[in-house]
Design a protein around this motif. Structure first.
Motif, PDB file in Angstrom:
ATOM      1  N   ILE A   1       0.837  -1.202   0.000  1.00 17.09           N
ATOM      2  CA  ILE A   1       0.000   0.000   0.000  1.00 17.09           C
ATOM      3  C   ILE A   1       0.873   1.253   0.000  1.00 17.09           C
ATOM      4  O   ILE A   1       0.562   2.243  -0.690  1.00 17.09           O
ATOM      5  CB  ILE A   1      -0.950  -0.002   1.211  1.00 17.09           C
ATOM      6  CG1 ILE A   1      -1.806  -1.274   1.233  1.00 17.09           C
ATOM      7  CG2 ILE A   1      -1.845   1.228   1.200  1.00 17.09           C
ATOM      8  CD1 ILE A   1      -2.704  -1.400   2.449  1.00 17.09           C
ATOM      9  N   THR A   2       1.966   1.229   0.755  1.00 17.48           N
ATOM     10  CA  THR A   2       2.900   2.353   0.752  1.00 17.48           C
ATOM     11  C   THR A   2       3.488   2.577  -0.632  1.00 17.48           C
ATOM     12  O   THR A   2       3.642   3.722  -1.085  1.00 17.48           O
ATOM     13  CB  THR A   2       4.027   2.107   1.765  1.00 17.48           C
ATOM     14  OG1 THR A   2       3.478   1.975   3.075  1.00 17.48           O
ATOM     15  CG2 THR A   2       5.033   3.249   1.769  1.00 17.48           C
ATOM     16  N   ALA A   3       3.824   1.489  -1.324  1.00 23.57           N
ATOM     17  CA  ALA A   3       4.344   1.602  -2.688  1.00 23.57           C
ATOM     18  C   ALA A   3       3.312   2.239  -3.617  1.00 23.57           C
ATOM     19  O   ALA A   3       3.652   3.065  -4.475  1.00 23.57           O
ATOM     20  CB  ALA A   3       4.758   0.227  -3.206  1.00 23.57           C
ATOM     21  N   ALA A   4       2.036   1.869  -3.443  1.00 21.86           N
ATOM     22  CA  ALA A   4       0.979   2.473  -4.260  1.00 21.86           C
ATOM     23  C   ALA A   4       0.842   3.961  -3.956  1.00 21.86           C
ATOM     24  O   ALA A   4       0.663   4.772  -4.879  1.00 21.86           O
ATOM     25  CB  ALA A   4      -0.347   1.750  -4.011  1.00 21.86           C
ATOM     26  N   CYS A   5       0.929   4.334  -2.684  1.00 23.57           N
ATOM     27  CA  CYS A   5       0.859   5.757  -2.316  1.00 23.57           C
ATOM     28  C   CYS A   5       2.022   6.529  -2.927  1.00 23.57           C
ATOM     29  O   CYS A   5       1.860   7.660  -3.403  1.00 23.57           O
ATOM     30  CB  CYS A   5       0.869   5.908  -0.799  1.00 23.57           C
ATOM     31  SG  CYS A   5      -0.628   5.323   0.040  1.00 23.57           S
ATOM     32  N   CYS A   6       3.201   5.933  -2.899  1.00 25.86           N
ATOM     33  CA  CYS A   6       4.377   6.563  -3.491  1.00 25.86           C
ATOM     34  C   CYS A   6       4.172   6.794  -4.985  1.00 25.86           C
ATOM     35  O   CYS A   6       4.455   7.882  -5.509  1.00 25.86           O
ATOM     36  CB  CYS A   6       5.611   5.699  -3.243  1.00 25.86           C
ATOM     37  SG  CYS A   6       7.136   6.326  -3.970  1.00 25.86           S
ATOM     38  N   GLN A   7       3.656   5.787  -5.674  1.00 28.48           N
ATOM     39  CA  GLN A   7       3.429   5.921  -7.106  1.00 28.48           C
ATOM     40  C   GLN A   7       2.368   6.967  -7.413  1.00 28.48           C
ATOM     41  O   GLN A   7       2.469   7.687  -8.414  1.00 28.48           O
ATOM     42  CB  GLN A   7       3.030   4.565  -7.696  1.00 28.48           C
ATOM     43  CG  GLN A   7       4.130   3.523  -7.668  1.00 28.48           C
ATOM     44  CD  GLN A   7       5.374   3.976  -8.422  1.00 28.48           C
ATOM     45  OE1 GLN A   7       5.283   4.497  -9.528  1.00 28.48           O
ATOM     46  NE2 GLN A   7       6.535   3.757  -7.827  1.00 28.48           N
TER      47      GLN A   7
ATOM     48  N   MET B   1      -2.127   1.362 -14.171  1.00 23.99           N
ATOM     49  CA  MET B   1      -1.292   0.333 -13.549  1.00 23.99           C
ATOM     50  C   MET B   1      -1.388   0.411 -12.023  1.00 23.99           C
ATOM     51  O   MET B   1      -1.447  -0.617 -11.335  1.00 23.99           O
ATOM     52  CB  MET B   1       0.153   0.515 -14.003  1.00 23.99           C
ATOM     53  CG  MET B   1       1.039  -0.689 -13.800  1.00 23.99           C
ATOM     54  SD  MET B   1       2.637  -0.476 -14.640  1.00 23.99           S
ATOM     55  CE  MET B   1       3.411  -2.053 -14.222  1.00 23.99           C
ATOM     56  N   ILE B   2      -1.426   1.623 -11.479  1.00 24.23           N
ATOM     57  CA  ILE B   2      -1.536   1.792 -10.021  1.00 24.23           C
ATOM     58  C   ILE B   2      -2.885   1.294  -9.523  1.00 24.23           C
ATOM     59  O   ILE B   2      -2.974   0.600  -8.499  1.00 24.23           O
ATOM     60  CB  ILE B   2      -1.342   3.271  -9.643  1.00 24.23           C
ATOM     61  CG1 ILE B   2       0.068   3.737  -9.998  1.00 24.23           C
ATOM     62  CG2 ILE B   2      -1.593   3.476  -8.146  1.00 24.23           C
ATOM     63  CD1 ILE B   2       0.277   5.234  -9.842  1.00 24.23           C
ATOM     64  N   PHE B   3      -3.954   1.631 -10.247  1.00 26.92           N
ATOM     65  CA  PHE B   3      -5.295   1.209  -9.828  1.00 26.92           C
ATOM     66  C   PHE B   3      -5.421  -0.317  -9.899  1.00 26.92           C
ATOM     67  O   PHE B   3      -6.044  -0.931  -9.021  1.00 26.92           O
ATOM     68  CB  PHE B   3      -6.352   1.884 -10.690  1.00 26.92           C
ATOM     69  CG  PHE B   3      -6.725   3.260 -10.224  1.00 26.92           C
ATOM     70  CD1 PHE B   3      -7.962   3.501  -9.665  1.00 26.92           C
ATOM     71  CD2 PHE B   3      -5.836   4.315 -10.329  1.00 26.92           C
ATOM     72  CE1 PHE B   3      -8.322   4.776  -9.228  1.00 26.92           C
ATOM     73  CE2 PHE B   3      -6.172   5.589  -9.895  1.00 26.92           C
ATOM     74  CZ  PHE B   3      -7.417   5.827  -9.338  1.00 26.92           C
ATOM     75  N   ASP B   4      -4.855  -0.936 -10.931  1.00 27.17           N
ATOM     76  CA  ASP B   4      -4.870  -2.400 -11.019  1.00 27.17           C
ATOM     77  C   ASP B   4      -4.041  -3.020  -9.890  1.00 27.17           C
ATOM     78  O   ASP B   4      -4.422  -4.054  -9.326  1.00 27.17           O
ATOM     79  CB  ASP B   4      -4.312  -2.849 -12.374  1.00 27.17           C
ATOM     80  CG  ASP B   4      -5.238  -2.487 -13.527  1.00 27.17           C
ATOM     81  OD1 ASP B   4      -6.435  -2.251 -13.273  1.00 27.17           O
ATOM     82  OD2 ASP B   4      -4.760  -2.429 -14.677  1.00 27.17           O
ATOM     83  N   PHE B   5      -2.936  -2.382  -9.560  1.00 27.67           N
ATOM     84  CA  PHE B   5      -2.073  -2.834  -8.460  1.00 27.67           C
ATOM     85  C   PHE B   5      -2.831  -2.819  -7.141  1.00 27.67           C
ATOM     86  O   PHE B   5      -2.787  -3.778  -6.363  1.00 27.67           O
ATOM     87  CB  PHE B   5      -0.844  -1.924  -8.404  1.00 27.67           C
ATOM     88  CG  PHE B   5       0.157  -2.286  -7.341  1.00 27.67           C
ATOM     89  CD1 PHE B   5       1.049  -3.328  -7.531  1.00 27.67           C
ATOM     90  CD2 PHE B   5       0.211  -1.558  -6.163  1.00 27.67           C
ATOM     91  CE1 PHE B   5       1.978  -3.649  -6.545  1.00 27.67           C
ATOM     92  CE2 PHE B   5       1.131  -1.872  -5.181  1.00 27.67           C
ATOM     93  CZ  PHE B   5       2.022  -2.923  -5.373  1.00 27.67           C
ATOM     94  N   ALA B   6      -3.560  -1.740  -6.877  1.00 29.13           N
ATOM     95  CA  ALA B   6      -4.334  -1.626  -5.631  1.00 29.13           C
ATOM     96  C   ALA B   6      -5.473  -2.638  -5.589  1.00 29.13           C
ATOM     97  O   ALA B   6      -5.765  -3.221  -4.525  1.00 29.13           O
ATOM     98  CB  ALA B   6      -4.868  -0.210  -5.479  1.00 29.13           C
ATOM     99  N   ARG B   7      -6.125  -2.858  -6.722  1.00 32.59           N
ATOM    100  CA  ARG B   7      -7.209  -3.847  -6.752  1.00 32.59           C
ATOM    101  C   ARG B   7      -6.682  -5.257  -6.475  1.00 32.59           C
ATOM    102  O   ARG B   7      -7.361  -6.055  -5.811  1.00 32.59           O
ATOM    103  CB  ARG B   7      -7.921  -3.794  -8.099  1.00 32.59           C
ATOM    104  CG  ARG B   7      -8.961  -2.702  -8.211  1.00 32.59           C
ATOM    105  CD  ARG B   7      -9.858  -2.914  -9.421  1.00 32.59           C
ATOM    106  NE  ARG B   7      -9.096  -2.789 -10.667  1.00 32.59           N
ATOM    107  CZ  ARG B   7      -9.007  -1.657 -11.355  1.00 32.59           C
ATOM    108  NH1 ARG B   7      -9.583  -0.565 -10.905  1.00 32.59           N
ATOM    109  NH2 ARG B   7      -8.321  -1.620 -12.487  1.00 32.59           N
TER     110      ARG B   7
END
Length: 427
Positions: free
Chosen positions: A230-236, A285-291
């Motif tokens: 989740i931190t990686a997604a926030c960073c992106q 890509m970020i939204f797919d990553f979070a899903r």
């Protein structure tokens, strides 16, 4: 715009700073490799036998995984279940035994989830190392460093609570010996032999101490691996916002709505439309990553929340029912309750941060100099804003959102259950 630790100011994005909230004066952190927090968590899981990797040593690692699971959790689960059956009718013993049993059952479920969904988790790791996610690591080194240290900080804080709790439990036999009390194992459990005799007591105590310490490290590593994603997604999302804002056109005057601009005009604007298309692909890509984080870990997080809610109230009830307060035992129980509370908090806090970061994309898109660009660019930035209006919201089992409001609700629920137990006992 709100973000962690007060770094993003609440008065919006300054057009002069271009969202440069990670100025050198504000961020003085030692440079660290990107996503180091994920590597730390994954390394701990690997060395504890819960992350088999493909290769020539797989045939040796699988038996190691089985032995590690039996040593760390299998023996604990068997003895604790037998202990509850043997102590049936004694409310105090049942409450003390259930808290540890529920923790170990949840830990075992998470280990099984890691083993069963290893390929999908590895795919998430590959995404964090992909070209799209790492292309701005040098350009925005301060931002990447901040979020990496952010993940490591939560790991250290979480591990500190758990470490102090298991240290107090592990020192129980020594404390009893120094105080002249009867022999007592660090953890309750039923064994098919006399645990008070020598050397059975020493061997059993050593096993429980070593196993619970390793379990603590492994459990923390699994939780911080999830929150690390989740931190990686926030960073992106932060990098994406910066990139969207930094897209600028060299057109000297704003284009009117009557201007009809073709592909040649897009090229004259130094490829701003292509830059925005790259940002859109990054966003998808970020939204797919979070899903995928939601799909893999959502159910496990809900189970963790449910168990921790019960454990917190049971620990408080057990402390309230104690007649003789032994400092080491009392401190260990308090630290254990803090650890369970922090375990809920890191999930809720990171989920809340992901939501806030995703909503910031709307402000970032509007802060761009879109009025100076082509018609195609304006349409694309409008689509980006529409997409960002549906923020990223992680849930625990599709039942409750990961937010600070949920964290408060769980604590209130734990207190309510504690009050009911306390009232029924006093009556």
């Amino acid at each position: 715009m709100l973000c962690s630790c007060g770094i993003f100011k609440s008065n919006g994005i300054s057009s002069n700073r271009k969202m440069d909230v990670f100025a050198p004066k504000e961020t003085r952190l030692r440079t660290i490799s990107p996503n180091k927090h994920l590597k730390v968590s994954l390394s701990m899981i690997y060395y504890m036998g819960m992350w088999p990797v493909q290769g020539k040593y797989l045939c040796l690692y699988i038996p190691y995984t089985v032995c590690s699971f039996v040593f760390l959790l299998g023996i604990f689960l068997a003895t604790e279940i037998a202990y509850l059956i043997a102590s049936w009718g004694d409310m105090g013993e049942i409450v003390a035994g259930v808290t540890i049993l529920m923790t170990n059952v949840t830990h075992a479920c998470k280990v099984i989830l890691i083993l069963r969904r290893q390929k999908r988790i590895q795919a998430l790791i590959d995404v964090t190392n992909s070209e799209m996610f790492s292309r701005d690591n040098t350009k925005y080194e301060r931002i990447v460093t901040y979020y990496t240290w952010h993940g490591i900080f939560h790991h250290i804080a979480y591990q500190s609570f758990g470490g102090m709790a298991v240290f107090c439990w592990g020192m129980t036999p020594i404390a009893d010996l120094l105080a002249g009390r009867s022999k007592q194992l660090p953890m309750g459990g039923w064994y098919p032999y006399n645990v008070t005799a020598t050397p059975a007591f020493e061997i059993t105590s050593l096993h429980q101490t070593v196993a619970i310490i390793i379990c603590c490290f492994n459990n923390v590593a699994i939780d911080t691996l999830v929150t690390g994603f989740i931190t990686a997604a926030c960073c992106q999302l932060t990098l994406l916002s910066r990139n969207i804002v930094s897209i600028s056109s060299k057109v000297k005057k704003p284009l009117s709505s009557s201007d009809h601009i073709g592909k040649s005009a897009v090229n004259d604007c130094n490829g701003t439309y292509e830059d925005l298309k790259l940002c859109v692909r990054h966003s998808n890509m970020i939204f797919d990553f979070a899903r995928e984080i939601q799909n893999i870990f959502g159910t496990a997080i809900f189970l963790q929340f449910l168990v921790n809610c019960i454990i917190i109230c049971l620990i408080a009830f057990n402390i309230a029912q104690m007649k003789d307060y032994i400092p080491s035992v009392l401190f260990g129980m308090v630290m254990y309750m803090c650890c369970m509370t922090y375990q809920i908090f890191i999930y809720c806090w990171h989920g809340n941060e992901l939501y806030l970061h995703s909503t910031n994309l709307i402000i970032a898109a509007y802060s761009n100099d879109w009025w100076r660009n082509t018609k195609a660019f304006k349409q694309a930035i409008q689509i980006t804003m529409f997409r960002a209006q549906k923020p990223l919201i992680l849930t625990a089992g599709n039942i409750m959102e990961l937010s600070l409001q949920t964290f408060v609700k769980i604590l209130r629920m734990s207190y309510s259950i504690f009050t009911v137990l306390q009232t029924s006992t006093d009556g």
